[in-house]
Design a protein around this motif. Structure first.
Motif, PDB file in Angstrom:
ATOM      1  N   LYS A   3      68.522  23.328  19.094  1.00 40.86           N
ATOM      2  CA  LYS A   3      68.197  24.723  19.291  1.00 40.86           C
ATOM      3  C   LYS A   3      67.252  25.264  18.367  1.00 40.86           C
ATOM      4  CE  LYS A   3      71.072  25.047  22.945  1.00 40.86           C
ATOM      5  NZ  LYS A   3      71.324  23.531  23.094  1.00 40.86           N
ATOM      6  N   PRO A  24      63.356  26.577  18.539  1.00 38.83           N
ATOM      7  CA  PRO A  24      62.251  26.634  19.463  1.00 38.83           C
ATOM      8  C   PRO A  24      61.020  26.202  18.944  1.00 38.83           C
ATOM      9  CG  PRO A  24      63.468  28.961  19.164  1.00 38.83           C
ATOM     10  CD  PRO A  24      63.635  27.966  18.249  1.00 38.83           C
ATOM     11  N   MET A  76      57.644  25.302  23.866  1.00 36.49           N
ATOM     12  CA  MET A  76      58.284  26.364  24.414  1.00 36.49           C
ATOM     13  C   MET A  76      57.071  27.302  24.929  1.00 36.49           C
ATOM     14  SD  MET A  76      61.064  29.187  23.197  1.00 36.49           S
ATOM     15  CE  MET A  76      59.822  30.020  22.346  1.00 36.49           C
ATOM     16  N   MET A 120      66.178  25.671  24.358  1.00 35.76           N
ATOM     17  CA  MET A 120      66.196  25.965  22.997  1.00 35.76           C
ATOM     18  C   MET A 120      66.677  27.160  22.529  1.00 35.76           C
ATOM     19  SD  MET A 120      61.959  24.539  22.477  1.00 35.76           S
ATOM     20  CE  MET A 120      61.745  22.865  22.787  1.00 35.76           C
ATOM     21  N   TYR A 169      56.928  25.905  19.093  1.00 33.20           N
ATOM     22  CA  TYR A 169      55.698  26.591  19.628  1.00 33.20           C
ATOM     23  C   TYR A 169      54.497  25.516  19.336  1.00 33.20           C
ATOM     24  CZ  TYR A 169      57.946  31.037  19.400  1.00 33.20           C
ATOM     25  OH  TYR A 169      58.804  32.157  19.613  1.00 33.20           O
ATOM     26  N   VAL A 215      62.056  28.140  13.463  1.00 30.88           N
ATOM     27  CA  VAL A 215      61.311  27.648  14.892  1.00 30.88           C
ATOM     28  C   VAL A 215      60.431  26.630  13.960  1.00 30.88           C
ATOM     29  CG1 VAL A 215      61.298  29.775  15.797  1.00 30.88           C
ATOM     30  CG2 VAL A 215      59.402  29.411  14.494  1.00 30.88           C
ATOM     31  N   VAL A 228      66.364  30.278  23.871  1.00 32.50           N
ATOM     32  CA  VAL A 228      65.332  31.643  23.980  1.00 32.50           C
ATOM     33  C   VAL A 228      65.358  32.271  25.414  1.00 32.50           C
ATOM     34  CG1 VAL A 228      63.276  32.718  23.493  1.00 32.50           C
ATOM     35  CG2 VAL A 228      64.125  30.769  22.139  1.00 32.50           C
ATOM     36  N   THR A 242      60.611  35.303  19.261  1.00 36.18           N
ATOM     37  CA  THR A 242      61.748  35.072  18.470  1.00 36.18           C
ATOM     38  C   THR A 242      61.794  35.883  17.235  1.00 36.18           C
ATOM     39  OG1 THR A 242      60.473  33.207  17.544  1.00 36.18           O
ATOM     40  CG2 THR A 242      62.299  32.581  19.051  1.00 36.18           C
ATOM     41  N   SER A 302      62.108  24.714  28.816  1.00 30.39           N
ATOM     42  CA  SER A 302      62.383  24.431  27.551  1.00 30.39           C
ATOM     43  C   SER A 302      62.893  25.658  26.622  1.00 30.39           C
ATOM     44  CB  SER A 302      60.985  24.245  26.767  1.00 30.39           C
ATOM     45  OG  SER A 302      60.742  22.935  27.382  1.00 30.39           O
ATOM     46  N   ALA A 303      62.502  26.887  26.912  1.00 29.81           N
ATOM     47  CA  ALA A 303      63.171  28.138  26.208  1.00 29.81           C
ATOM     48  C   ALA A 303      64.429  28.079  26.433  1.00 29.81           C
ATOM     49  CB  ALA A 303      62.320  29.269  26.949  1.00 29.81           C
TER      50      ALA A 303
END
Length: 326
Positions: free
Chosen positions: A242, A244, A258, A308, A246, A218, A310, A159, A304-305
């Motif tokens: 939306k 991401p 993600m 979200m 981590y 994020v 990505v 990202t 998931s990416a």
């Protein structure tokens, strides 16, 4: 004469049985008390690794040791009570998974019982040991500390426009406070900033996650037991907004985060169990360096990416140790 011979034989047999009984009692008398702050996949994996490693070392529950396991179910008062109960039983070793659990056991044992901790990110900051190489006391164990610079490099790769990193954590966990302080330093090095949101218990995690919407590009989850126990609720916020998500442990990727750079908590548990076995065999915790794993595996969740917002490159996907697409 026959009576005397029979009597002598009876005495010999009795002595043999007493000797055998003493041997069995001594072996079975070893007691391991194991506790953890809350149940979630990473801690469950660590716990299994500990039990398996102990068994491989000959310390088998119900045969050569008595294993007493208790979960605090996310409650610090409960964890404190468990620690006091364990201390009152005087086991041969206490194994504590997570920083809060280790600190509670340390306070309750007061240096009288060996303690082996697991998954404590910064045991020095948590005042459990003096240093990684020379714990110097009645505690040692394993750390799940990871090089944060690699995590921020991953965030930048996946990202690249993200500059504000939302971090969810329990401000009551010394482990988490230390991580966030380090995150601020590492983020600043590459022009990023940290936006904090705290949750004192698992039930407060969803609201804390929602508070980051509109403030963070994020979300990064540290190895915080309170937050990790409620990963799914953070993932939902990430999908809906939306943003991401981590993680710092690979198990959370399997639960919807993600991406994560991390390691296998079962392996960390095994390392913890090996250290506990050394203590049971007579080694002093203060003489055993804190153990760490040196592998950093990339886990990606493609589903998931996508949810979200990505898009992950083929090259990135191919470099991952594990890819989840569901």
């Amino acid at each position: 004469m026959k009576r005397r011979t029979a009597f002598v034989h009876a005495l010999a047999l009795s002595a043999l049985l007493l000797s055998f009984s003493a041997t069995v009692t001594t072996a079975a008398n070893k007691t391991v008390a194991l506790t953890y702050i809350v149940e979630h996949p990473a801690i469950d994996a660590a716990r299994k690794g500990i039990v398996d490693a102990l068994a491989d070392a000959g310390f088998i529950d119900g045969k050569t040791i008595t294993l007493d396991i208790a979960s605090a179910q996310g409650s610090m008062p409960t964890q404190t009570q468990i620690a006091k109960t364990f201390a009152g039983k005087s086991p041969d070793v206490i194994v504590a998974i997570s920083t809060p659990s280790a600190q509670a056991c340390q306070a309750a044992a007061k240096g009288a019982i060996p303690i082996v901790f697991s998954a404590v990110t910064d045991p020095v900051a948590a005042k459990l040991v003096k240093s990684f190489t020379q714990p110097d006391g009645t505690l040692t164990g394993t750390s799940d500390r990871q090089p944060l610079n690699l995590t921020f490099e991953l965030i930048h790769k996946l990202t690249p426009t993200a500059t504000k990193i939302g971090v969810l954590y329990n401000a009551g966990e010394a482990n988490s406070v230390a991580q966030v302080a380090e995150m601020k330093i590492e983020a600043a090095k590459i022009g990023m900033s940290i936006v904090e949101a705290t949750a004192a218990q698992s039930a407060a995690v969803p609201d804390a996650a929602r508070s980051l919407v509109g403030k963070a590009d994020v979300i990064l989850l540290p190895t915080d037991s309170t937050v990790v126990s409620a990963v799914e609720s953070v993932v939902k916020v990430g999908v809906d907004a939306k943003i991401p998500v981590y993680a710092s442990d690979t198990n959370s990727v399997e639960r919807g985060a993600m991406a994560a750079l991390g390691f296998n908590y079962y392996k960390l548990g095994r390392l913890t169990g090996e250290i506990a076995a050394k203590v049971l065999n007579g080694a002093k915790p203060g003489d055993i360096p804190v153990g760490t794993l040196d592998s950093e595996d990339l886990y990606l969740n493609l589903a998931s990416a996508k949810k979200m917002g990505v898009t992950l490159s083929e090259a990135m996907t191919q470099s991952a140790a594990k890819v989840i697409d569901q």
